[in-house]
Design an enzyme around this catalytic site. Structure first.
Site, short mmCIF file in Angstrom:
data_model
loop_
_atom_site.label_atom_id
_atom_site.label_comp_id
_atom_site.label_asym_id
_atom_site.label_seq_id
_atom_site.Cartn_x
_atom_site.Cartn_y
_atom_site.Cartn_z
N ASN A 161 0.87 -1.11 -0.14
CA ASN A 161 -0.13 -0.14 0.09
C ASN A 161 0.88 1.11 -0.08
OD1 ASN A 161 -2.01 1.78 0.35
ND2 ASN A 161 -2.67 0.99 2.27
N HIS B 156 -12.86 2.92 -0.68
CA HIS B 156 -12.73 1.51 0.45
C HIS B 156 -13.63 0.41 -0.43
CE1 HIS B 156 -13.47 4.91 3.76
NE2 HIS B 156 -12.09 4.35 3.39
N HIS C 294 -18.36 1.08 6.76
CA HIS C 294 -16.81 1.23 6.82
C HIS C 294 -16.67 2.50 7.65
CE1 HIS C 294 -12.24 0.42 5.92
NE2 HIS C 294 -12.59 1.81 6.23
N LEU C 295 -16.40 2.36 8.95
CA LEU C 295 -16.17 3.67 9.87
C LEU C 295 -15.00 3.90 10.28
CD1 LEU C 295 -19.64 3.39 11.65
CD2 LEU C 295 -19.01 4.62 9.40
N ARG D 196 -12.47 15.04 7.00
CA ARG D 196 -12.97 15.45 5.78
C ARG D 196 -14.44 15.98 6.12
NH1 ARG D 196 -11.72 10.05 3.07
NH2 ARG D 196 -9.28 10.27 3.26
N ARG E 179 -12.06 8.46 19.19
CA ARG E 179 -11.75 8.27 20.86
C ARG E 179 -11.59 9.33 21.49
NH1 ARG E 179 -7.43 3.71 20.17
NH2 ARG E 179 -7.19 5.06 18.46
N GLY F 164 -12.26 0.99 12.18
CA GLY F 164 -11.66 1.35 13.69
C GLY F 164 -12.85 1.65 14.58
N GLY G 213 -16.25 1.44 13.59
CA GLY G 213 -17.56 0.53 13.65
C GLY G 213 -17.03 -0.59 14.28
N GLU G 214 -16.00 -1.13 14.40
CA GLU G 214 -15.61 -2.40 15.19
C GLU G 214 -15.55 -2.14 16.56
OE1 GLU G 214 -11.83 -3.90 13.39
OE2 GLU G 214 -12.76 -3.63 11.53
N ASN G 215 -14.99 -0.98 16.98
CA ASN G 215 -14.82 -0.83 18.43
C ASN G 215 -15.75 0.12 19.31
OD1 ASN G 215 -12.11 -1.96 18.35
ND2 ASN G 215 -11.40 -0.43 17.13
N GLU H 12 -8.27 -5.57 4.47
CA GLU H 12 -8.22 -5.20 3.21
C GLU H 12 -6.71 -5.88 2.62
OE1 GLU H 12 -8.83 -1.41 4.52
OE2 GLU H 12 -9.44 -0.64 2.63
P1 ADP Z 1 -8.13 4.18 8.90
O1 ADP Z 1 -9.37 4.75 8.25
O2 ADP Z 1 -6.95 5.41 8.82
O3 ADP Z 1 -7.84 2.91 8.46
P2 ADP Z 1 -9.12 3.12 11.43
O4 ADP Z 1 -10.04 2.17 10.47
O5 ADP Z 1 -7.95 2.40 12.18
O6 ADP Z 1 -8.63 4.39 10.45
O7 ADP Z 1 -9.75 3.98 12.25
C1 ADP Z 1 -9.48 4.92 13.19
C2 ADP Z 1 -10.34 5.52 14.04
O8 ADP Z 1 -11.01 4.49 14.82
C3 ADP Z 1 -9.92 6.60 15.00
O9 ADP Z 1 -10.86 7.75 14.75
C4 ADP Z 1 -10.05 5.94 16.37
O10 ADP Z 1 -10.49 6.88 17.36
C5 ADP Z 1 -11.34 5.08 16.11
N1 ADP Z 1 -11.41 4.27 17.37
C6 ADP Z 1 -10.69 3.15 17.61
N2 ADP Z 1 -11.06 2.41 18.73
C7 ADP Z 1 -12.17 3.35 19.14
C8 ADP Z 1 -12.90 2.92 20.22
N3 ADP Z 1 -12.84 2.01 21.02
N4 ADP Z 1 -14.42 4.01 20.42
C9 ADP Z 1 -14.29 4.84 19.20
N5 ADP Z 1 -13.50 5.25 18.38
C10 ADP Z 1 -12.33 4.17 18.23
#
Ligand code: ADP
Length: 398
Positions: free
Chosen positions: A7, A179, A207-208, A240, A284, A330, A332-334, A384
């Site tokens: 990448n 994406h 995808h967030l 953005r 976060r 990041g 969406g998963e967390n 990815e």
């Molecule tokens: P990229 O789009 O650069 O690949 P990622 O998919 O890794 O980024 O997502 C990064 C985002 O995910 C950041 O804004 C980060 O704060 C957020 N994130 C990670 N863990 C958490 C969490 N536990 N709660 C809320 N947001 C989170």
């Protein structure tokens, strides 16, 4: 069989070496500050290296990647010949590349020719392909996997903008979507783990991350997506703006005497979470600040959650219903809290969460809707790099 996934950015080169027999990541790393000094980070199961090294161009970065993979503490292979193929992530394939493709000189020139559509990514990605070929030699096949490909199935009514048609003909101005590799991987993975057929299944993939987009997937194909001509459209993101009434831009440009480039810089780098909160582009940080009563941090969180909910509703309408909503990236998963807010009030369309399940962040595929919710909701971590490696294998296998 081992596949190297690349990448490349203008000053960076991220890589992963994946053993495709068990999909295990043998090593991953990043060459940074290419053209302006240089440093590499390299991780394997047993080593973590970080050191400075000069990278005048992407070629020197590739030479270092080969060195660190085959020697010293970070070594994971004996010989570079063990790398069967290289898969390259490419931002823009225009309307030409609807699927991943074997890289030839013609493909590289085409990718360069789309530079106006992806000015920050396509030129360094083409340069990285040439550098890679010069280091690995012509006998190592390379495959290009485009962020735009998956969205090429959108119907005309979804991808055209309401501006004079001649601009589409002259400049290819239309919605492309990005994406795509993630949306394709997550939607495909959902079908795989649930044993459902693509035909007749309607999915909404959220995808967030720092960049965010939502895609409507019907019969396994993208029918609409929130990002547009560039990755700026759609949702509020880290820096953005997402969708803005276009008149705001002309009004603001006049008021502040801004050039198109300055306007673009504001929309891409100074807007989104950062611009609204005035605090941070990181989700976060905003969640933490809003818990402490920071109004604008709360506002940014509320805005994006409201937008996500609206897109879920509108894509369900576009597809005549929805069978599953999938969260990835990041955020969406967390962020269970965000998922709760986005799904709140959607019971009318047959969607409700099991809050206990939603509270667990398992880091793996995980159903979070209630057992009796007609619409399923899942967290599916995106991958990815694996998707690129799988495409690479498939294409070189042909
Ligand atoms: P990229 O789009 O650069 O690949 P990622 O998919 O890794 O980024 O997502 C990064 C985002 O995910 C950041 O804004 C980060 O704060 C957020 N994130 C990670 N863990 C958490 C969490 N536990 N709660 C809320 N947001 C989170």
């Amino acid at each position: 069989m081992k596949v190297l996934v690349i990448n490349a950015g203008s000053s960076s080169l991220k890589y992963q070496l994946i053993d495709m027999n068990n999909q295990h990541v043998l090593a991953k790393g990043n060459c940074e500050r290419i053209g302006a000094g240089g440093a590499i980070t390299h991780k394997t199961d047993s080593a973590k290296l970080e050191y400075e090294v000069t990278f005048p161009t992407h070629r020197e970065a590739f030479l270092e990647v080969v060195k660190v993979l085959t020697s010293g503490e970070g070594k994971v292979i004996d010989d570079v010949k063990e790398i069967a193929a290289v898969g390259h992530r490419v931002l823009h394939g225009s309307e030409v590349y609807k699927v991943s493709t074997l890289i030839t000189e013609q493909v590289i020139s085409d990718i360069e020719s789309f530079s106006e559509l992806g000015p920050l990514h396509n030129p360094p990605q083409a340069a990285a392909m040439r550098a890679c070929r010069s280091v690995f030699g012509p006998e190592t096949p390379m495959v290009a996997v485009f962020d735009t490909s998956f969205h090429q199935t959108m119907p005309e009514k979804a991808y055209m903008f309401g501006i004079p048609y001649e601009y589409y003909e002259k400049y290819h101005i239309r919605k492309y979507g990005f994406h795509g590799t993630s949306h394709r991987y997550v939607s495909g993975h959902y079908l795989e783990i649930t044993g459902k057929k693509p035909e007749g299944t309607r999915l909404i993939v959220c995808h967030l991350g720092n960049g965010s987009s939502i895609t409507a997937v019907q019969d396994g194909k993208c029918v609409d997506t929130t990002m547009g001509f560039t990755p700026l459209d759609g949702l509020l993101m880290g820096t953005r703006s997402g969708a803005v009434d276009p008149s705001v831009l002309t009004y603001l440009a006049n008021k502040e005497g801004l050039s198109p480039d300055e306007m673009s810089n504001i929309l891409n780098k100074k807007s989104g979470f950062l611009g609204v909160s005035g605090l941070s582009s990181d989700a976060r940080d905003l969640v933490n600040a809003s818990k402490e009563g920071h109004h604008r941090a709360r506002l940014a969180c509320d805005m994006v959650r409201y937008q996500i909910k609206k897109y879920i509703g509108s894509y369900a309408a576009a597809m005549g219903g929805v069978d599953a909503v999938l969260f990835t990236g990041g955020i969406g998963e967390n962020s269970g809290e965000l998922r709760t807010d986005c799904c709140e009030g959607l019971r009318f369309m047959g969607l409700w969460l099991d809050e206990k399940e939603n509270g667990y962040n398992t880091g793996s595929d995980h159903k979070i809707s209630a057992a009796d919710s007609p619409v399923e909701v899942w967290v599916i971590p995106t991958n990815e790099e694996l998707a690129i490696a799988l495409d690479t294998m498939e294409i070189i296998g042909r």
